[in-house]
Design a protein around this motif. Structure first.
Motif, PDB file in Angstrom:
ATOM      1  N   SER A  80      -7.493  18.514  16.107  1.00  0.00           N
ATOM      2  CA  SER A  80      -6.276  18.118  16.397  1.00  0.00           C
ATOM      3  C   SER A  80      -6.312  16.680  16.588  1.00  0.00           C
ATOM      4  N   SER A  81      -5.484  15.827  15.753  1.00  0.00           N
ATOM      5  CA  SER A  81      -5.396  14.243  16.043  1.00  0.00           C
ATOM      6  C   SER A  81      -4.780  14.030  17.173  1.00  0.00           C
ATOM      7  N   THR A  82      -3.921  14.939  17.816  1.00  0.00           N
ATOM      8  CA  THR A  82      -3.291  14.537  18.988  1.00  0.00           C
ATOM      9  C   THR A  82      -4.312  14.679  20.226  1.00  0.00           C
ATOM     10  N   THR A  83      -5.256  15.833  20.235  1.00  0.00           N
ATOM     11  CA  THR A  83      -6.018  15.964  21.315  1.00  0.00           C
ATOM     12  C   THR A  83      -7.053  14.501  21.042  1.00  0.00           C
ATOM     13  N   HIS A  87      -7.981  11.402  24.004  1.00  0.00           N
ATOM     14  CA  HIS A  87      -9.072  11.045  24.590  1.00  0.00           C
ATOM     15  C   HIS A  87      -9.608   9.811  24.425  1.00  0.00           C
ATOM     16  N   TYR A  88      -9.238   9.346  23.179  1.00  0.00           N
ATOM     17  CA  TYR A  88      -9.623   7.863  22.813  1.00  0.00           C
ATOM     18  C   TYR A  88      -8.732   7.214  23.777  1.00  0.00           C
ATOM     19  N   LYS A  89      -7.521   7.434  24.125  1.00  0.00           N
ATOM     20  CA  LYS A  89      -6.804   6.550  25.317  1.00  0.00           C
ATOM     21  C   LYS A  89      -7.786   6.409  26.446  1.00  0.00           C
ATOM     22  N   TRP A  90      -8.190   7.612  26.784  1.00  0.00           N
ATOM     23  CA  TRP A  90      -9.178   7.591  28.145  1.00  0.00           C
ATOM     24  C   TRP A  90     -10.225   6.899  28.035  1.00  0.00           C
ATOM     25  N   VAL A  91     -10.763   6.423  26.889  1.00  0.00           N
ATOM     26  CA  VAL A  91     -11.980   5.824  26.605  1.00  0.00           C
ATOM     27  C   VAL A  91     -11.569   4.255  26.680  1.00  0.00           C
ATOM     28  N   ARG A 158       3.704  12.140  21.189  1.00  0.00           N
ATOM     29  CA  ARG A 158       2.916  13.167  21.869  1.00  0.00           C
ATOM     30  C   ARG A 158       1.576  12.624  22.603  1.00  0.00           C
ATOM     31  N   ILE A 159       1.220  11.422  22.302  1.00  0.00           N
ATOM     32  CA  ILE A 159       0.057  10.857  23.066  1.00  0.00           C
ATOM     33  C   ILE A 159       0.579   9.921  24.076  1.00  0.00           C
ATOM     34  N   SER A 160       1.873   9.842  24.429  1.00  0.00           N
ATOM     35  CA  SER A 160       2.462   8.837  25.533  1.00  0.00           C
ATOM     36  C   SER A 160       2.099   9.651  26.755  1.00  0.00           C
TER      37      SER A 160
END
Length: 355
Positions: A80-83, A87-91, A158-160
């Motif tokens: 999943s690119s969304t998932t 997680h990249y955002k958390w990094v 979706r990643i907001s």
């Protein structure tokens, strides 16, 4: 071994956040690597990334995330690119908190995240949001302001972050640039109960304590703090614990002592330099006030956590950030925080005397 893997997952679900839970997650990764599919190995690492943050050990997410990112880049259609982008955002939200990561490494991560947002059809809203956090940590208010404007203008996707979390961060941004009344206005939908999520309004309450004190709204600050400090629990709230320790040092030393003794082990165990430094600065402000009066009570960790030790440890962390950031913002940040704390004590004491 699949049964053992599933049993460990169930066991981890029932456990409180902490290092024991992470140990279970690490065992799941070992089993998946040795006996199960690559998808299981991927999923176990993604779960580990989640747990590392909630257990207050975000420094551990980088290796598991890098493994997953490499798998995703090799076969993006399998995952999943969304998932992975979540997680990249958390990094991105944690990498600048560790001074061992250079500015060049951080910029490479931001560039890669931006490229992947565009490649996989995501808005740049999450990118700009993380840019604001990073520039504020550098003391670069001009760039933070530019990124904040783009953050607000970019479409949600979706990643907001959820609306409650974003609204909370909008308010925090205004507090960081010293626009306290504006920040309180922005947070009004949260404080009125119109926006909430798993972590909001708990996080919001801790953010408004100092602005309320600065605006002279002491009664509201006390009401908020008394309601809020019991609502947070776990190692991921270290910064919030520091805020409440500072606050209760001003208005209720007994509660400050209780909170210090409840959380000091978490602070000493914290490996994320930015979070550790902020918490220890709060502890130093507490201990400076505590030490002004002769007391019979011996504080927890009193043999380790002395004012001399705090001075040395905070200085060590401050120097590490200044060397990495190539500026003196962190030193100015700490000096300003301590100055404002002393002004608040004087203002609060005067308000009590005038009553």
């Amino acid at each position: 071994m699949k049964t053992r893997y599933n049993n460990l997952r169930s066991e981890a679900w029932r456990m409180p956040n902490g290092k024991q839970k992470l140990a279970i997650k690490e065992e799941m990764i070992r089993i998946a690597d040795a006996y199960l599919t690559e998808q299981d190995a991927y999923d176990s690492r993604m779960e580990y990334t989640d747990a590392a943050i909630e257990c207050g050990c975000p420094e551990r997410l980088f290796i598991s995330f890098a493994w997953c990112l490499a798998k995703f880049e090799k076969n993006p259609s399998d995952y999943s690119s969304t998932t992975i982008m979540w997680h990249y955002k958390w990094v991105l939200n944690h990498v600048w908190r560790i001074p061992q990561f250079s500015l060049e490494q951080i910029e490479l991560l931001f560039a890669d995240f931006k490229e992947k947002c565009l490649q996989y059809g995501f808005s740049l809203r999450a990118y700009y949001q993380q840019r604001v956090n990073f520039y504020l940590s550098q003391g670069d208010l001009k760039e933070a302001s530019l990124q904040y404007k783009q953050w607000r203008e970019a479409p949600r996707d979706r990643i907001s972050d959820c609306q409650a979390c974003e609204q909370n961060l909008f308010g925090v941004y205004h507090f960081r640039i010293n626009h306290y009344k504006r920040g309180m206005h922005v947070l009004k939908p949260i404080l009125e109960g119109k926006l909430s999520c798993r972590t909001i309004p708990q996080n919001t309450y801790s953010q408004i304590i100092h602005p309320l004190l600065k605006l002279g709204e002491f009664d509201q600050a006390i009401l908020t703090a008394n309601k809020a400090y019991r609502a947070i629990e776990g190692p991921s709230y270290l910064k919030e614990y520091g805020i409440f320790i500072e606050f209760f040092t001003v208005v209720n030393m007994g509660k400050a002592v209780q909170l210090y003794e409840r959380t000091i082990r978490l602070g000493l165990d914290c490996k994320v330099a930015w979070d550790r430094m902020q918490y220890l600065v709060s502890v130093r402000l507490f201990l400076q006030q505590w030490s002004q009066t002769k007391r019979r009570k011996k504080l927890v960790e009193s043999a380790t956590v002395t004012l001399d030790w705090l001075d040395a440890e905070i200085h060590r962390l401050e120097q590490a950030f200044q060397a990495r950031n190539r500026n003196e913002y962190v030193k100015q940040f700490i000096t300003e925080k301590e100055l404002q704390f002393r002004k608040l004590i004087a203002k609060y004491n005067k308000a009590r005397t005038d009553k």
